[in-house]
Design an enzyme around this catalytic site. Structure first.
Site, PDB file in Angstrom:
ATOM      1  CD1 TRP A 155      -2.556   1.755   0.508  1.00  0.00           C
ATOM      2  CD2 TRP A 155      -2.087   1.777   2.697  1.00  0.00           C
ATOM      3  NE1 TRP A 155      -3.301   2.752   1.100  1.00  0.00           N
ATOM      4  CE2 TRP A 155      -3.035   2.792   2.433  1.00  0.00           C
ATOM      5  CE3 TRP A 155      -1.636   1.600   4.013  1.00  0.00           C
ATOM      6  CZ2 TRP A 155      -3.536   3.628   3.433  1.00  0.00           C
ATOM      7  CZ3 TRP A 155      -2.138   2.418   5.001  1.00  0.00           C
ATOM      8  CH2 TRP A 155      -3.075   3.424   4.710  1.00  0.00           C
ATOM      9  CG  ASP A 236      -2.444  -2.781   7.366  1.00  0.00           C
ATOM     10  OD1 ASP A 236      -3.495  -2.653   8.034  1.00  0.00           O
ATOM     11  OD2 ASP A 236      -2.115  -1.986   6.466  1.00  0.00           O
ATOM     12  CE  LYS A 272     -10.214  -0.699   3.485  1.00  0.00           C
ATOM     13  NZ  LYS A 272      -9.321   0.475   3.661  1.00  0.00           N
TER      14      LYS A 272
HETATM   15  N1  PLA Z   1      -3.995  -0.688   5.150  1.00  0.00           N
HETATM   16  C1  PLA Z   1      -4.152  -1.073   3.878  1.00  0.00           C
HETATM   17  C2  PLA Z   1      -3.386  -2.231   3.370  1.00  0.00           C
HETATM   18  C3  PLA Z   1      -5.034  -0.352   3.037  1.00  0.00           C
HETATM   19  O1  PLA Z   1      -5.168  -0.729   1.768  1.00  0.00           O
HETATM   20  C4  PLA Z   1      -5.730   0.758   3.540  1.00  0.00           C
HETATM   21  C5  PLA Z   1      -6.663   1.552   2.669  1.00  0.00           C
HETATM   22  C6  PLA Z   1      -5.542   1.083   4.891  1.00  0.00           C
HETATM   23  C7  PLA Z   1      -4.659   0.341   5.664  1.00  0.00           C
HETATM   24  C8  PLA Z   1      -6.205   2.240   5.558  1.00  0.00           C
HETATM   25  O2  PLA Z   1      -7.540   2.321   5.487  1.00  0.00           O
HETATM   26  P1  PLA Z   1      -8.397   3.214   6.492  1.00  0.00           P
HETATM   27  O3  PLA Z   1      -7.484   4.160   7.162  1.00  0.00           O
HETATM   28  O4  PLA Z   1      -9.395   3.880   5.648  1.00  0.00           O
HETATM   29  O5  PLA Z   1      -8.974   2.215   7.458  1.00  0.00           O
HETATM   30  N2  PLA Z   1      -6.401   1.578   1.290  1.00  0.00           N
HETATM   31  C9  PLA Z   1      -7.309   2.225   0.321  1.00  0.00           C
HETATM   32  C10 PLA Z   1      -7.565   3.668   0.627  1.00  0.00           C
HETATM   33  C11 PLA Z   1      -8.655   1.523   0.308  1.00  0.00           C
HETATM   34  C12 PLA Z   1      -6.348   4.509   0.890  1.00  0.00           C
HETATM   35  O6  PLA Z   1      -5.398   4.500   0.097  1.00  0.00           O
HETATM   36  O7  PLA Z   1      -6.372   5.181   1.919  1.00  0.00           O
HETATM   37  C13 PLA Z   1      -6.666   2.055  -1.074  1.00  0.00           C
HETATM   38  O8  PLA Z   1      -7.305   2.431  -2.071  1.00  0.00           O
HETATM   39  O9  PLA Z   1      -5.551   1.528  -1.155  1.00  0.00           O
END
Ligand code: PLA
Length: 427
Positions: A155, A236, A272
């Site tokens: 991420w 995570d 989610k």
């Molecule tokens: N950890 C991972 C692996 C994630 O993909 C995301 C969110 C989070 C934590 C954090 O989410 P939250 O703080 O909203 O609980 N990833 C998203 C959104 C869905 C983002 O980038 O914030 C994504 O599109 O990758």
């Protein structure tokens, strides 16, 4: 001009000068790689535009979905006048933290029964990652440099979160572009060669961005080496329920590692699986070797939390608390989760079918159905991703990740034919 006026004028102009120069050394940062896609998609007026950027669930009409069970919980909240807007305790709503720990670690978790788990309510999963990273930065028994091993790829926010607290991100091999699957040998050799006591960030399920998870047998091997080397597991878990559609199934790896005695923490998000993105509901769970250690950990997490956010927000935590603690609502939530996971799986099947059976798109597309969770890592290159955005108004991250939930019966054919043309270089 009188002297007095001259004096005022010169003071004013020097303060204007100061303000124009004050941030001169602040470099202009690039926009966020994921959120910029939402903004660009919203600004686009093309009628066939498709947003496959951020991982936010959409129904088959491309609308955000408020889970029916969430609506019910909201109604209960609205009809409970005794609820006020007082501050929560620093570590969060106790009924929430207790239930959230059971959800991820299991209702029969020995670690919970032995009082070895410290749970703090956080600002969704991002807040849990941040607080966990901050805690490690301050209190982990670092033997050398402060470093964390992240999966390659991961991420986009992970490296930024660790950099912010002075922990340097390194990468372990995870994804093999040749097989569009797990680079298991690379992962294992990284675990073996890293200095003992290294911190490894591990996606608990539905890996972002690849949608590739280890099998149970592979998890077993990973846990074995982590134990041997005394590595720390920074789990995570942002997609519990989204991998298989089943909450317990998706928590399997986390529960297995806790049971094996790997030193670890878990970041949990309800963005989610409960569709509570903007409400920022999450938790950090730190599993300690003893009850006494867990109490010391809690005392320090409270100090950190107090200085950062003082105390977490109530609304979303109340919703999740109601759902987790009421058996009927909990059952309904599970059905809502399988509705979301089921739609994503159907989209995978449909996309795979159009690419392979109708369009005969060059290459193997089996990964579309084999990968799990919200995302598919298509395997297309950055030029092809860019072409899809620039020529077909399809928004996706340049690494080729697509959020499967952005696809629906209206746009899937348009997406598949555009992808086909991008792969053939004819877009
Ligand atoms: N950890 C991972 C692996 C994630 O993909 C995301 C969110 C989070 C934590 C954090 O989410 P939250 O703080 O909203 O609980 N990833 C998203 C959104 C869905 C983002 O980038 O914030 C994504 O599109 O990758």
């Amino acid at each position: 001009m009188t002297d007095r006026l001259k004096q005022i004028y010169s003071q004013l102009s020097s303060s204007f000068k100061m303000s124009s120069e004050l941030w001169q050394n602040v470099p202009l940062a690039p926009p966020d790689s994921i959120f910029k896609l939402t903004a660009a998609y919203k600004a686009d007026t093309y009628d066939k535009k498709v947003n496959l950027g951020v991982g936010a669930y959409r129904d088959d009409n491309d609308k955000p979905w408020v889970l029916p069970v969430v609506r019910k919980a909201e109604e209960i909240i609205l009809n409970t006048p005794a609820l006020d807007h007082e501050y929560l305790p620093i570590t969060g709503l106790p009924e929430f933290t207790v239930a959230a720990a059971k959800l991820i670690l299991g209702p029969d978790s020995r670690a919970i029964a032995e009082g070895r788990v410290t749970t703090v309510q956080t600002i969704s999963g991002t807040g849990a990652n941040h607080l966990g990273a901050l805690f490690l930065s301050r209190f982990y028994s670092w033997t050398g440099n402060k470093e964390v091993y992240l999966s390659d790829p991961t991420w986009a926010n992970h490296p930024a979160i660790f950099n912010n607290v002075g922990i340097n991100p390194l990468y372990y091999p995870y994804y093999d572009p040749k097989t569009i699957g797990l680079n298991f040998d690379g992962f294992l050799s990284s675990l073996k060669s890293a200095p003992s006591g290294s911190v490894f960030l591990i996606h608990a399920c539905a890996h972002n961005p690849t949608g590739v998870d280890p099998t149970r047998e592979q998890w077993g091997k990973i846990a074995e080496i982590m134990l041997e080397k005394g590595h720390y597991g920074f789990f995570d878990c942002a997609y519990q329920g989204f991998a298989s559609g089943d909450l317990d199934n998706d928590a399997w790896a986390v529960r297995f590692f806790v049971e094996k005695g790997v030193n670890m923490l878990v970041c949990q998000s309800f963005a989610k699986n409960a569709g509570l993105y903007g409400e920022r509901v999450g938790a950090l769970h730190i599993v300690s070797p003893s009850k006494e250690a867990a109490e010391r950990v809690k005392s320090q997490l409270s100090v950190l939390q107090r200085s950062e956010i003082s105390n977490p927000p109530t609304y979303g935590a109340r919703i999740v608390t109601l759902i987790l603690n009421d058996p009927a609502l909990f059952e309904e939530w599970k059905r809502d989760i399988s509705t979301m996971a089921g739609r994503i799986i159907n989209m995978r099947k449909e996309l795979h079918k159009i690419l392979t059976e109708e369009l005969h798109t060059p290459g193997n597309w089996d990964h579309i159905v084999n990968q799990i969770g919200m995302f598919s890592f298509t395997g297309i290159n950055p030029e092809q991703s860019k072409a899809l955005t620039e020529k077909a108004h399809i928004y996706l991250t340049t690494n080729g990740r697509i959020s499967m939930t952005g696809l629906n019966h209206n746009n899937i054919r348009y997406f598949a034919t555009s992808l086909d043309a991008a792969v053939r270089g004819t877009l």
